[in-house]
Scaffold this active site. Sequence first.
Site, PDB file in Angstrom:
ATOM      1  N   CYS A 266       0.977  -1.252  -0.116  1.00 29.72           N
ATOM      2  CA  CYS A 266      -0.137  -0.059  -0.194  1.00 29.72           C
ATOM      3  C   CYS A 266       0.675   1.250   0.149  1.00 29.72           C
ATOM      4  O   CYS A 266       1.426   1.611   0.875  1.00 29.72           O
ATOM      5  CB  CYS A 266      -1.004   0.082   1.338  1.00 29.72           C
ATOM      6  SG  CYS A 266      -1.790   1.707   1.669  1.00 29.72           S
TER       7      CYS A 266
ATOM      8  N   CYS B   1       0.235   3.874   2.744  1.00 28.22           N
ATOM      9  CA  CYS B   1       0.564   3.141   3.878  1.00 28.22           C
ATOM     10  C   CYS B   1       2.271   3.511   4.145  1.00 28.22           C
ATOM     11  O   CYS B   1       2.822   3.837   5.299  1.00 28.22           O
ATOM     12  CB  CYS B   1       0.400   1.700   4.065  1.00 28.22           C
ATOM     13  SG  CYS B   1      -1.203   1.198   4.086  1.00 28.22           S
TER      14      CYS B   1
END
Length: 155
Positions: A77, A80
């Site tokens: 991600c 993230c």
Amino acid sequence: MADLQLDSKGVVVSCPSCGQRNRLPYGRLGAETRCGKCQTALSAPSEPIETPDPSAFDAIVAQSSLPVVVDFWAPWCAPCRVVAPELAKVASRHAGRYLIVKVNTDAVPELGERFGIRSIPTMAVFVDGREVGRTAGARPAPEIDAFIQSTLTRR
């Protein structure tokens, strides 16, 4: 994060003076602690700590004397990865006031499922074993701080 580890009883840290591994019990994370070998003062965790499994997560959330901020994330991600250094800043600034814990939803999928995580990054705040706030999306450290403070003051 490599120097800090969670287990079912506490946060395991290395003494900065002698290298001895010491466990900081979850119920005493805000208290002064000393190395069992050399008696050097051990500071509260000042960086995010990876959750290895559901039992360690359950223990820290249920037993922590400090509020626990959980970052649900995954290595693939991109947002993230953007938020990770921001969380590190927050953890460093607020060591001893609350604890930042990371849950890799790919490595520990049962936690993502249990908490109904549908998008990542998602941050949740736990106090006394229960979730008291949640937000999703990447944000800079000042916005993460504001979310945590807002959550803790309204409870």
